[in-house]
Design an enzyme around this catalytic site. Structure first.
Site, PDB file in Angstrom:
ATOM      1  N   ASP A 147       0.859  -1.193   0.000  1.00 15.37           N
ATOM      2  CA  ASP A 147       0.000   0.000   0.000  1.00 15.37           C
ATOM      3  C   ASP A 147       0.892   1.239   0.000  1.00 15.37           C
ATOM      4  O   ASP A 147       2.013   1.195  -0.539  1.00 15.37           O
ATOM      5  CB  ASP A 147      -0.916  -0.062   1.241  1.00 15.37           C
ATOM      6  CG  ASP A 147      -2.243   0.652   1.032  1.00 15.37           C
ATOM      7  OD1 ASP A 147      -2.213   1.863   0.764  1.00 15.37           O
ATOM      8  OD2 ASP A 147      -3.304   0.009   1.137  1.00 15.37           O
ATOM      9  N   HIS A 194      -3.527   6.262   3.394  1.00 13.95           N
ATOM     10  CA  HIS A 194      -4.283   5.082   2.960  1.00 13.95           C
ATOM     11  C   HIS A 194      -3.701   3.790   3.526  1.00 13.95           C
ATOM     12  O   HIS A 194      -4.423   2.927   4.049  1.00 13.95           O
ATOM     13  CB  HIS A 194      -4.289   5.062   1.431  1.00 13.95           C
ATOM     14  CG  HIS A 194      -5.181   4.051   0.797  1.00 13.95           C
ATOM     15  ND1 HIS A 194      -4.805   2.732   0.622  1.00 13.95           N
ATOM     16  CD2 HIS A 194      -6.425   4.151   0.282  1.00 13.95           C
ATOM     17  CE1 HIS A 194      -5.783   2.085   0.018  1.00 13.95           C
ATOM     18  NE2 HIS A 194      -6.788   2.918  -0.196  1.00 13.95           N
ATOM     19  N   SER A 209     -11.097  -0.583  -0.749  1.00 11.46           N
ATOM     20  CA  SER A 209      -9.818  -0.597  -0.022  1.00 11.46           C
ATOM     21  C   SER A 209     -10.020  -0.899   1.452  1.00 11.46           C
ATOM     22  O   SER A 209      -9.167  -1.518   2.092  1.00 11.46           O
ATOM     23  CB  SER A 209      -9.145   0.777  -0.107  1.00 11.46           C
ATOM     24  OG  SER A 209      -8.386   0.900  -1.265  1.00 11.46           O
TER      25      SER A 209
END
Lengths: 85, 660
Positions: free
Chosen positions: B34, B110, B439
């Site tokens: 990620d 994120h 996600s």
């Protein structure tokens, strides 16, 4: 160099157990294509040697087409971009 | 996260109160490919963590604002990969201008969010500005985390870097890999190996690593799903039973309700309210209704709350708020057709309403002499809405590359998920954010896979996937079918949520599993056009393509999808007993409409020596016309376990049709 792109030269499962031997085999293959060990060292970004065999290297379109014909090369993939979801 | 784990049935509140058989993921390593990690977050504290597993061979790679002391017994490794993306953008990343870190440190937030969702430690009193408050934790709070930063804020994730992350993760000894990223349609075939996630995950899965990927956010349109290789667990997103209702008081003292995340300190009472069309630069310009950039007149909009309508599901509330703020507006009410996913608007308060409420507000504006509104602060409310619902944005199947492989596999919470985040202002403070996307759903399933792995150490990735799919739930909190949010509302089908909504407690003890070996996957690749020459390079073992028919239908998946049923077809499956040794399972068939279904044998009797049993399912169509997909199921039950496989079948009577 604007004439080159990054390509992933995918060679499938590792043929050797030793990562050093695998890396050497990648350099040898690239040296054969580019004409020298130095050119190969300049071109290579990554050597994939643990989960599978292959490497990422800066190549021209013609070089990418040529290396796709080398024995042991399964696929040549042009580097692309994924996005987070 | 707060709430989502309780919502799906994992009710442990602290490391001292274990109410699950799963060991909370102890001893397992979840790798997250990620945008990196913010290691100072309390979610990555190693309080209460066990020793680093002996099979770990990774490292904590140094870089900008990141050194080996940032790793601990929770965050056991971190690496970063940048060469591929640098060559894509043809320059170096400028850490000042590009707001990035040349290290595993997460600039985007994120990766911190997804990693803490999967395996964050217990954090008391986590919230986003007071909203969604509670104990935040990952689904596998005692699992270890290995971070592979291959995604760069604003630049994306390059194939070359992702593949190196896979290569290192396989070397390092991760048990589970979580990837909340992917490509958009049209998809590259994983058969010709132009999909690096499919390639990397194939080799990971063949070494026993379970790879979990997000389905993509291109829903609710059909055939938009990404990460569709059969060895990947593909995850769609659902809502949880939490909302943030916000009262809008109109000048006539009527109260209507929307949702918001705006918790600004000032509550400035009644303010002028208008409709975007009334403050348009060009009143004949239809786009002003939708508050497109540059369509609002600054003189007319100044100081007012603006009501905007959005026809599209892709309208970004944050960008709409920018348009309103640039025109001098002080608040935004945005009417959208779906309810899932609340963004946080930084400049002005934003409230999201549905079309019904939007129209009600518009009617008030049209009748009032001086329309006024007061935007109140949101509250966190739990358990008042029927849930889960498949999120509107969650990409839908069938797979555009291989329609015989049912995708997504399962659905999991992915709407308004609170988890750790990169601190605003980049100070070393604890920060939490509410994000929506597949996600966010992906690390929920990665965590559950870690829970399963911690108990069933010898289970293959396919067995873990089977446990997740066959035990997934079909019903919402009202006891009715799970619905999907989309252009219209309807009962969710397997192309929305695969096997259903993930159920971790049942997945721990599925009874039976549909297992798949690497050789099985290779036979499947043969059916998709791979040659013997290319097959031989994929594994060390020599495998030749079998000449059997229907190889793609006979891959031992926990689902059955037949995209082109003409007359009759028989598929085979084999189930492995992972429950009581002497078990007897009976078939419960729910044939799709217009399809005759016959399962043989009807009873499977397992004992000490008979642990794996094959069965055949024959499907024949009774449809006289071309039909779209119809759905059904096959459930094996011993009275205690219900091993349910979703079925999707499309009847095709002719190759093509003509008007004649």
């Amino acid at each position: 160099d604007a004439s080159t792109n990054v390509y992933i030269v995918y060679m499938g499962e590792n043929k050797y157990e030793d990562p050093v031997t695998i890396t050497k085999s990648h350099h040898k293959l690239l040296s054969t294509l580019l004409g020298s060990k130095e050119a190969a060292m300049r071109s290579i970004l990554y050597s994939y040697k643990h989960g599978f065999s292959g490497f990422a290297a800066r190549l021209t379109e013609t070089e990418a087409k040529n290396i796709a014909e080398f024995p042991g090369v399964l696929q040549v993939i042009q580097n692309g971009i994924f996005k987070l979801h | 996260t707060t709430r989502s784990w309780e919502f799906i049935g994992l009710n442990f509140h602290s490391s001292g109160k274990l109410s699950t058989e799963s060991n909370m993921g102890e001893g397992t390593i979840i790798g997250v490919i990620d945008s990196g990690v913010w290691p100072e977050s309390e979610s990555f504290s190693d309080k209460g963590m066990g020793p680093i597993p002996s099979h770990w061979k990774g490292k904590c790679q140094k870089g900008q604002n990141f050194n080996s002391s940032n790793c601990n017994k929770k965050l056991i490794g971190a690496r970063w990969f940048i060469k591929g993306v640098m060559h894509m953008i043809n320059r170096s990343i400028d850490t000042t201008k590009d707001d990035e870190f040349l290290s595993p440190r997460d600039a985007a937030g994120h990766g911190t969010h997804t990693a803490s969702t999967a395996a964050g430690n217990f954090v008391d009193k986590a919230s986003y500005k007071g909203l969604a408050a509670g104990v935040a934790r990952g689904g596998a709070p005692l699992a270890h985390l290995a971070i592979y930063k291959a995604c760069w804020d604003g630049f994306g994730c390059a194939d070359a870097d992702i593949l190196k992350a896979f290569d290192k993760a396989i070397h390092d000894g991760v048990d589970i890999l979580s990837l909340s990223l992917g490509s958009n349609i049209p998809l590259f075939s994983y058969i010709d190996q132009r999909d690096s996630i499919a390639v990397g995950s194939f080799h990971a899965a063949s070494r026993g690593i379970t790879v979990v990927c997000s389905a993509g956010n291109d829903g609710p349109t059909s055939q938009t799903i990404a990460n569709t290789a059969p060895w990947i667990i593909t995850v769609g997103a659902t809502t949880i039973d939490r909302a943030f209702p916000t009262a809008i008081t109109l000048g006539n003292h009527q109260t209507v309700w929307g949702q918001s995340m705006d918790t600004g300190k000032e509550n400035w009472g009644f303010t002028g309210l208008t409709y975007s069309e009334r403050v348009a630069v060009d009143s004949k310009d239809d786009s002003s209704k939708y508050c497109n950039p540059g369509t609002l007149n600054a003189t007319l909009a100044s100081g007012k709350i603006i009501l905007c309508f959005s026809k599209s599901d892709k309208v970004d509330m944050v960008n709409t708020s920018l348009t309103v703020a640039e025109a001098g507006g002080v608040g935004l009410i945005l009417a959208q057709f779906h309810n899932d996913g609340l963004p946080s608007c930084d400049l002005i308060p934003c409230v999201k309403v549905d079309y019904e409420v939007g129209t009600e507000i518009l009617s008030y504006i049209r009748t009032a002499r001086s329309p006024l509104a007061k935007l109140n602060f949101p509250k966190t409310v739990i358990g008042k809405w029927v849930s889960p619902q498949v999120a509107s944005f969650s990409s839908r199947g069938p797979s555009s590359i291989s329609p015989a492989i049912l995708k997504p596999d399962v659905a999991a919470p992915g709407v308004d998920i609170l988890a750790a985040f990169t601190p605003f202002g980049r100070k070393h403070l604890n920060s939490y954010a509410l994000l929506s996307g597949t996600s966010m759903a992906c690390p929920h399933v990665a965590a559950i896979a870690a829970l399963i792995k911690s108990v069933h150490k010898d289970w293959s990735p396919a067995a873990i996937r089977s446990a997740l799919v066959t035990t997934a739930s079909q019903t919402g909190t009202d006891g009715m079918n799970i619905f999907e949010e989309g252009f219209t509302r309807k009962a969710a089908d397997p192309f929305d949520m695969g096997g259903g909504h993930v159920n971790p407690n049942r997945a721990m003890q599925p009874g039976l599993v549909y297992d798949i070996s690497t050789e099985d996957y290779i036979q499947f690749l043969c059916s998709m056009g791979h040659t013997n020459a290319s097959i031989s390079a994929l594994t060390k073992t020599k495998i030749s393509c079998s000449k059997s028919s229907h190889l793609e239908l006979n891959l031992n998946l926990p689902s059955i999808t037949i995209p082109n049923l003409r007359q009759s077809v028989t598929v085979t499956r084999k189930v492995t007993n992972v429950g009581h040794i002497n078990s007897v399972y009976r078939a419960v068939e729910e044939a799709p409409y217009g399809i005759k279904m016959r399962v043989e044998p009807q009873v499977l009797s397992f004992n000490m020596t008979r642990k794996v049993i094959s069965f055949k399912a024959t499907f024949s169509t009774t449809e006289k016309l071309l039909a779209d997909y119809r759905f059904g199921s096959l459930t094996w039950t011993d009275g205690e376990h219900f091993v349910r496989s979703p079925i999707a079948i499309r009847t095709v009577k002719h190759e093509w049709y003509s008007y004649e």
